[in-house]
Structure formats: C-alpha cells, structure tokens
Design an enzyme around this catalytic site. Structure first.
Site, PDB file in Angstrom:
ATOM      1  N   HIS A 179     -30.171 -29.441 -24.277  1.00  0.00           N
ATOM      2  CA  HIS A 179     -30.770 -28.254 -24.887  1.00  0.00           C
ATOM      3  C   HIS A 179     -29.659 -27.303 -25.319  1.00  0.00           C
ATOM      4  CE1 HIS A 179     -33.060 -24.526 -25.374  1.00  0.00           C
ATOM      5  NE2 HIS A 179     -34.133 -25.287 -25.485  1.00  0.00           N
ATOM      6  N   GLU A 219     -33.783 -28.893 -32.731  1.00  0.00           N
ATOM      7  CA  GLU A 219     -34.002 -27.479 -32.426  1.00  0.00           C
ATOM      8  C   GLU A 219     -32.902 -26.647 -33.082  1.00  0.00           C
ATOM      9  OE1 GLU A 219     -33.418 -26.477 -28.325  1.00  0.00           O
ATOM     10  OE2 GLU A 219     -31.517 -27.534 -28.310  1.00  0.00           O
TER      11      GLU A 219
END
EC number: 5.3.1.1
Length: 261
Positions: free
Chosen positions: A100, A172
C-alpha cells in the site's frame, strides 16, 4: 471472461475491536446475502480487530470475508512487531494487503520487499492484494503507465505464472487517496488495462484474464458504478467510505449491479 467484482474495505488505523464488531454487524444487516452471489465483499481491519471479526463472521455464518493490512516476509522468529502470515491464516484471513502506498511512503517499503511479502502470503494460502500507484508529479508528466508497469514487475518479481494467477492487484494513484480527488473512470481503465496486458506478459493471457484488478482512491457510492463498469476494473479498494457500514453496503450493492438494498 467475466470476473466477479471484489469490494475490499481498508479500515487503515481506525476502530478498536468493539467498534469493529459494530461495523461488521452494520454491513451484514445492510447487505443481504443475495448480493454476495454477484460481488465478493471483504473488510481489512487493523491486526487488533481480526480475532473479533473472525468470531463474528464464523459465529453468524456471514458471507463477508476479511483480511489484514500487512504481513511479515518472515514466517517466525526474532522480528519484534512483525505479524506472520501463518498467524493470519490461522485467524481465517482470506486477503492481505501488500505494498500500500502508505507503507511505501511512511515505512520506506520497496518493490523487493513487497514481492517477498506477496510470496509469503501465497505460501500461507492468503491472497495478496498487491498495490501500485503513482504520485501526482508522475501523472502530470505523463509517465504514469510506465511507472505503474515498472512497479508491478518489481512487486511480482520471483512469482511463478500460476502464483500470479492467485494475486489481486490494486491500482491506487497516490494523489487520489484520501484527498477527495478521483481518477476518472477512463483514467482507471487506462492503467488497469495496461496492468492486465503486463500480467499477460509475465504469466499468460489466460492467467491475466482471471486476475482481478481493483481501483483504489476515494472510491464511494457515487463513483463506484462508473469505475467498475470499465472492462479491466474488477472492483475497488475502498478507504474512508468503508468505515460507514450502510454506505459501504450500498457501494457493494452498486458494484454487484444493484438494485440498492
């Protein structure tokens, strides 16, 4: 082929275990079982909430799945603060997020470490959600596709073709995370299509066609319909909107094709 959408709610560092129970109950109440035939729904709580979530999901026989926000590349040993994939598997986790942008930014995690974590997750029967994405300067320079493909290669390095088939990838764009700014559906499709093309090169077209590619970055009930309607976007990695049980359920129902619950 038709890939079943996945909506995964990343709670980040929010909610204690009591609040986690309340949120899962709210999601379960707000999203009837019939929707799960058309969309997979997962919550990704902090480590300290996982046992409470497991007990509730198992006890009430919920179709909701869950996972962790990170794992150690090591199986066990003198690694203070690390959490083993074996522990997560024993807790019934289905997924684990690796790479992430917040881990990459705040903990200096690089592609090699992300690849090691992905391999460890697969070793323990967990599905890694491998995250990649560009910062705003890369996007504005027009280098976003090349940047993401390079990051994808590094983050999957060392995995066999069949292992790649067991991975979920998540695009993302860092500039859209928690900012309220959202990549357009066309922007998401551009990068997700490039990801799938690269997966075909790394593994095979057959395998690439089975891998779910998610979009993450200020996903909510207002934009998820347009995003998942894209040919190569197979769901969303949802941040802030996943902390509201009713909103998250509505978002999942839209991804399932409706109607609203």
């Amino acid at each position: 082929m038709s890939r079943k959408p996945l909506i995964a709610g990343n709670w980040k560092m929010n909610l204690n275990h009591y609040e986690a129970i309340a949120l899962v109950q709210k999601i379960a109440f707000s999203l009837p079982d019939k929707y799960y035939d058309r969309v997979d729904v997962a919550v990704i709580p902090p480590f300290t909430d996982l046992r409470s979530v497991q007990t509730l999901v198992d006890g009430d026989k919920l179709r909701l799945t869950y996972g962790a926000q990170d794992l150690s590349p090591h199986d066990s040993g003198a690694y203070t603060g690390d959490v083993s994939g074996a522990f997560l598997a024993k807790l019934g986790c289905s997924y684990v997020v690796v790479g992430h942008s917040e881990r990459r930014t705040y903990h200096n995690e690089d592609d090699a470490l992300v690849a090691a974590k992905a391999a460890t997750a697969l070793k323990h029967g967990l599905t890694p959600i491998v995250c990649i994405g560009e910062h705003l300067d890369v996007r504005e320079a027009g280098n976003h596709v090349a940047h993401n493909i390079e990051q994808l290669r590094g983050s999957l390095a060392g995995l066999l073709a069949e292992q790649i088939g067991s991975v979920v990838t998540a695009y993302e764009p860092v500039w859209a995370i928690g900012t309220g700014r959202v990549a357009s559906a066309a922007d998401a499709q551009e990068v997700c299509a490039a990801i799938r093309k690269e997966l075909a090169s790394l593994a095979s077209p057959r395998i690439a066609d089975t891998v779910r590619v998610l979009y993450g970055g200020s996903v909510n009930a207002k934009n998820v319909g347009d995003i998942v309607a894209q040919d190569d976007v197979d769901g969303g990695l949802v941040g802030g909107a996943s902390l509201d049980g009713e909103h998250f359920a509505t978002l999942a129902a839209i991804a399932a094709g409706g109607p609203l619950p």
